[in-house]
Write an enzyme that holds these catalytic residues in place. Sequence first.
Site, short mmCIF file in Angstrom:
data_model
loop_
_atom_site.label_atom_id
_atom_site.label_comp_id
_atom_site.label_asym_id
_atom_site.label_seq_id
_atom_site.Cartn_x
_atom_site.Cartn_y
_atom_site.Cartn_z
CG HIS A 1 26.71 35.31 1.27
ND1 HIS A 1 26.44 33.96 1.15
CD2 HIS A 1 26.13 35.89 0.19
CE1 HIS A 1 25.72 33.75 0.04
NE2 HIS A 1 25.52 34.91 -0.55
CG ASP B 1 23.52 38.27 -2.43
OD1 ASP B 1 24.18 37.24 -2.26
OD2 ASP B 1 22.30 38.26 -2.66
CG HIS C 1 21.49 34.58 1.22
ND1 HIS C 1 21.61 35.95 1.17
CD2 HIS C 1 22.11 34.13 0.10
CE1 HIS C 1 22.26 36.31 0.08
NE2 HIS C 1 22.60 35.23 -0.59
NE ARG D 1 22.74 36.98 -7.30
CZ ARG D 1 23.93 37.07 -6.69
NH1 ARG D 1 24.08 36.60 -5.47
NH2 ARG D 1 24.97 37.63 -7.28
#
Length: 347
Positions: free
Chosen positions: A148, A150, A306, A322
């Site tokens: 995907h 993000d 990723h 994150r």
Amino acid sequence: MVQAPSTSSSSVMPTSLSAYPYYDVTTHIGTCFGDAEKTQLSSLLKDENKVRDLATLVSQRGVVFFRNQDINVHELKQLGLDMGRLSWDTFAQRLPEGYSGEKTSRLHIHPISEDVPELGKDISVISSTEGIARAGDHMSKRASAGWHSDITFERVPSDYAILKMHTLPPVGGDTLWASAYEAYDRLSPAFQTFLEGLEAVHNADFFNRYAKVRGTPIQDPRGAPENYGEDLTAVHPVIRTNPVTGFKGLYVNRTFTKRILGLTPDESDSILDYLFRHITENHDLQVRFRWEINDVALWDNRSTFHTATNDYGVTALRQGNRVVSLGERPFLDPASKSRREALGIHD
Ligand SMILES: O=C(O)CCC(=O)C(=O)O
Ligand SMILES: [Fe+2]
């Protein structure tokens, strides 16, 4: 045996960062600053020139790694905000009409963000035990199901993401990234032209289902005036221009992209499946990173994909923090170039 001289240095390394030891991890994606004694993001972030150049490097190379960093969560947030703001100011002239002016998007608040008071809602906890990383995960699926970019279900999705890992299993849990620029470059000119006229629907209903089961509301708003409401759906161009590099990239991903508009459902399913396989089966446009404690990865969500690797046992802990900065509404500038064309890469 004659060995070719080492050509580890990146042709796109900005001058302000070139004194730090680094190497390109693969030809098309990934650069690593491996010398923690000489290179700390916590000091680099005090210099706006370096932060701007770091953002440019991340956009050029897709993902950039820093080993063994002392940066704390507050500094991670500052770095995410500053990379987004400084690159917006620098490259605003590449944005189409209607985008000019001050950047109104900040750090993303994830729809299922947990409210950990010492972190704040704009830190996403990436954890092997719960939450964002595992919300859409099923052991019965192929590992490649997790690819995907993000939060592409947002109207204003992410420009940059920064992940620092503080807890890792003894082995396993690598992360892979793939280049959307190179994925675009590998398509035939006829297929590129076909895709450039199209838009696709991105959706994350599974976060609504997760929130319902957990009994918590969807976070709202989520870091930009455009990112509000419980309907986690957006429409974006299939080919997108990155305003920092000016390169075109493929902008559909297996996790969130549901439907290409203007095609029949069968046509859309087949073409999306082709494109997802194009990303996941070309390992020469990917990089795989083996984490060590306190490593940091920074990536450009406009131009990479990723996926995590769930190959460690259910009892092993793997955790990180994150930040996801929000960028611009995705657009295609038909006059923009492909990465290979712009950099003169022919082989
Ligand atoms: O756990 C990972 O390696 C990556 C998780 C992820 O998708 C993210 O941090 O955006
Ligand atoms: Fe992610």
